[in-house]
Design a protein around this motif. Structure first.
Motif, mmCIF file in Angstrom:
data_model
loop_
_atom_site.group_PDB
_atom_site.id
_atom_site.type_symbol
_atom_site.label_atom_id
_atom_site.label_comp_id
_atom_site.label_asym_id
_atom_site.label_seq_id
_atom_site.Cartn_x
_atom_site.Cartn_y
_atom_site.Cartn_z
ATOM 1 N N TYR A 324 73.063 67.507 -17.160
ATOM 2 C CA TYR A 324 72.880 66.751 -15.964
ATOM 3 C C TYR A 324 72.841 67.579 -14.975
ATOM 4 C CZ TYR A 324 73.810 62.453 -18.767
ATOM 5 O OH TYR A 324 73.620 61.633 -19.418
ATOM 6 N N ALA A 327 69.718 69.598 -14.690
ATOM 7 C CA ALA A 327 68.600 68.680 -13.925
ATOM 8 C C ALA A 327 68.831 68.297 -12.724
ATOM 9 C CB ALA A 327 68.756 67.248 -14.890
ATOM 10 N N SER A 328 69.901 68.419 -12.086
ATOM 11 C CA SER A 328 70.048 68.098 -10.722
ATOM 12 C C SER A 328 69.621 68.982 -9.831
ATOM 13 C CB SER A 328 71.429 67.665 -10.369
ATOM 14 O OG SER A 328 71.793 66.417 -11.128
ATOM 15 N N ALA A 332 64.148 71.600 -10.962
ATOM 16 C CA ALA A 332 63.703 70.295 -11.844
ATOM 17 C C ALA A 332 63.963 68.910 -11.058
ATOM 18 C CB ALA A 332 64.485 70.262 -13.189
ATOM 19 N N TRP A 333 64.845 68.911 -10.166
ATOM 20 C CA TRP A 333 65.052 67.636 -9.521
ATOM 21 C C TRP A 333 63.920 67.144 -8.700
ATOM 22 C CZ3 TRP A 333 68.804 64.401 -10.278
ATOM 23 C CH2 TRP A 333 68.944 63.376 -9.258
ATOM 24 N N ILE A 344 69.945 59.324 -13.676
ATOM 25 C CA ILE A 344 70.527 60.668 -13.986
ATOM 26 C C ILE A 344 71.850 60.844 -13.271
ATOM 27 C CG2 ILE A 344 70.234 63.089 -13.697
ATOM 28 C CD1 ILE A 344 67.274 62.905 -14.306
#
Length: 595
Positions: A324, A327-328, A332-333, A344
């Protein structure tokens, strides 16, 4: 009033004709000599002639007359109550003004069956009162007074509500207009001992029924009583002895043996049999201890399995949280939509909360294990110092290991940076931007790791300084202990020499109230403390001050010492009654003049 109309009970006598048939209803009312009126007061036949169908000798009657059971239905709250004229054989009741407020009533007593009726005509008799109020229900008794009022007792409580409906009506005896033949009725609740007694009896009966019902429920859910224990005999003794040797029947046999011993079955003839049974019961102790040890071992294994499974779950949670977090990041965000970003972030918060809960649980298990493994607290300060020193050493070792792991991570990051630099020259221009971003991220990570490493090194230095302080304190304590031992040995030698040389000094010392150097020190400290407190202090206050210096000092020892030194310390009482308090004061200067 509207309340009186609503409280009227309609269940006394059911009506025989349905209201859905207006023709039948009109015919019935016509035969009774009444105008055909609906229950709402509207005429069913507008052109009705009262002379038609009127029975001879029957006066016009009202639905409220006794025996008919035709009473107005409950009036809605938003609809005004309309009271009608009530015709009786000997009198007529006229309704009150509907615009006036309803008559006031007192609070209803429990189980009320009696009403107070005031405003009766002077010429009114019990027969007339019975004629008016028997339409409300069965009247048990009427107690009439000479002052135009009476008390009426009904058979049931709901009849009182019907009687209250007549409150406010004007009564006229026959067709007379004399004041003695007229009056305005006032009906109210009355408090009677008979009503209260019947109500209390009813409540007691209900309470008895409730207790009986609860007792039945308790008896139904009560566990069955244990089976009776057989009486002692040689045959039963042999059976119980065989059962005591069997592991499966041991519990039943030991209960029987206990009951026999408590009954007093042991005597000279049966003592050997009971001894053999007790001996066989004692042989089960080893088996029970082994079973307990096996169960404890199983419990420890289960704890270890649970701990390993929990640590594995925590590792997986850490990986999910790391996914997570990665991804943050902005790389990628930016490619996710708003809804995806929201989901998410929510998932990340939930995963972190669950991970923290599991982590706290694992730390609690480890803390419990550490508390079980640790010995009891030791009062000796030198041993406490050793435990603190060992704890500091273990912390220093843990910091060293963390320092080594951080160095290895730094080396790995440096190698990655060098590889990225080598690949950067060979890569194309399109990939330069991405490499620069990666370089920046790695540099930021390196800076963070370096800062963390500096913090760890500072903590390591602090721990080393604390360890050195602890060692210095330990050396100081050891030197103090040696000095104290030397002082004790020297004082013992001096005392021996003084005993050999000066016998009279010995006598004076033995006669003196201060018997040791420790008591001399206590006297000096107490004198200094009380000199600062000229109004005196309680023994508890003095002992609380001394116990800060030495926790082994007790109140009784200090009080005995101070009572021995009457020329130095004086006890006085202050206060009156419950506030009486004993205070000690320093009187050494006055005692010096006296001695």
């Amino acid at each position: 009033s509207a309340d009186g109309g609503r409280n009227l009970n309609l269940d006394s006598i059911p009506m025989g004709l349905p209201m859905s048939d207006p023709t039948a209803w009109t015919t019935a009312m016509n035969n009774l000599g009444m105008a055909p009126m609906g229950m709402t007061g509207q005429p069913l036949l507008p052109d009705f002639d009262p002379a038609l169908g009127m029975m001879t000798g029957i006066p016009p009657i009202n639905p409220m007359m006794p025996g008919l059971g035709i009473v107005p239905p409950p009036i809605p709250p938003d609809m005004p109550a309309v009271k009608e004229i009530i015709h009786c054989k000997s009198c007529t009741l006229f309704p009150p003004n509907p615009h006036l407020p309803p008559p006031a009533t007192r609070e209803r007593p429990p189980g009320c069956k009696t009403v107070f009726v005031g405003g009766l005509p002077e010429n009114g008799t019990e027969q007339i009162i019975m004629e008016v109020f028997e339409q409300c229900g069965e009247v048990i008794a009427i107690r009439k007074s000479k002052k135009n009022f009476c008390h009426i007792r009904f058979a049931e409580e709901f009849m009182v509500d019907k009687a209250l409906y007549l409150s406010g009506y004007r009564i006229r005896l026959g067709s007379s207009t004399d004041k003695k033949d007229t009056g305005r009725l006032h009906v109210d609740f009355a408090q009677a001992r008979d009503d209260l007694y019947e109500w209390e009896c009813k409540q007691r009966m209900l309470a008895r029924e409730e207790r009986h019902r609860r007792r039945l429920e308790e008896e139904r859910f009560r566990p069955p009583s244990p089976p009776p224990v057989v009486h002692y005999s040689d045959h039963e003794c042999s059976i119980v002895a065989e059962k005591l040797k069997d592991d499966t029947k041991f519990l039943e046999a030991i209960q029987t043996l206990l009951t026999w011993i408590e009954r007093g079955e042991v005597n000279r003839r049966t003592a050997n049999n009971f001894y053999s049974m007790i001996q066989s019961a004692n042989s089960h102790i080893r088996r029970l201890v082994n079973e307990k040890a096996a169960h404890e071992k199983e419990m420890e294994e289960a704890k270890e399995k649970f701990k390993l499974a929990l640590s594995g779950i925590l590792v997986q949670f850490e990986q999910i949280v790391a996914v997570y977090h990665s991804a943050s990041k902005q790389k990628a965000w930016d490619h996710f939509t708003k809804a995806q970003r929201k989901n998410i972030s929510v998932w990340c918060k939930q995963a972190e909360e669950i991970r923290n809960i599991h982590n706290d649980e694992l730390m609690g298990i480890r803390r419990e294990e550490e508390m079980e493994m640790s010995d009891e607290e030791i009062e000796d300060p030198s041993e406490m110092k050793e435990t603190e020193e060992s704890a500091l050493v273990s912390q220093v070792e843990a910091l060293k290991e963390e320092n080594d792991s951080l160095r290895w991570q730094l080396d790995a990051y440096r190698n990655e940076v060098e590889l990225l630099k080598q690949e950067q020259g060979k890569a194309s221009r399109d990939e330069d931007t991405t490499k620069e971003q990666q370089m920046k991220l790695l540099q930021q990570a390196l800076q963070g790791m370096q800062k963390h490493l500096l913090k760890v090194q500072e903590e390591y230095k602090k721990r080393e300084a604390e360890l050195e302080k602890v060692r210095e304190d330990k050396l100081k304590i050891e030197t103090l202990l040696e000095n104290l031992k030397e002082q004790e040995s020297s004082t013992s030698r001096v005392c021996a020499c003084s005993q050999e040389k000066e016998c009279p000094v010995e006598k004076t010392l033995s006669n003196s109230p201060v018997k040791s150097e420790r008591e001399v020190l206590l006297v000096g400290i107490i004198s200094t403390f009380l000199h600062v407190h000229p109004f005196g202090a309680s023994i508890e206050y003095i002992c609380s001050y001394l116990q800060r210096l030495d926790s082994k000092i007790c109140t009784a020892e200090v009080e005995v010492l101070m009572t021995r030194l009457q020329n130095t310390f004086r006890q006085e009482l202050s206060g009156v009654g419950a506030s009486l308090e004993k205070r000690w004061k320093f009187c050494g200067f006055d005692g010096l003049k006296m001695t």
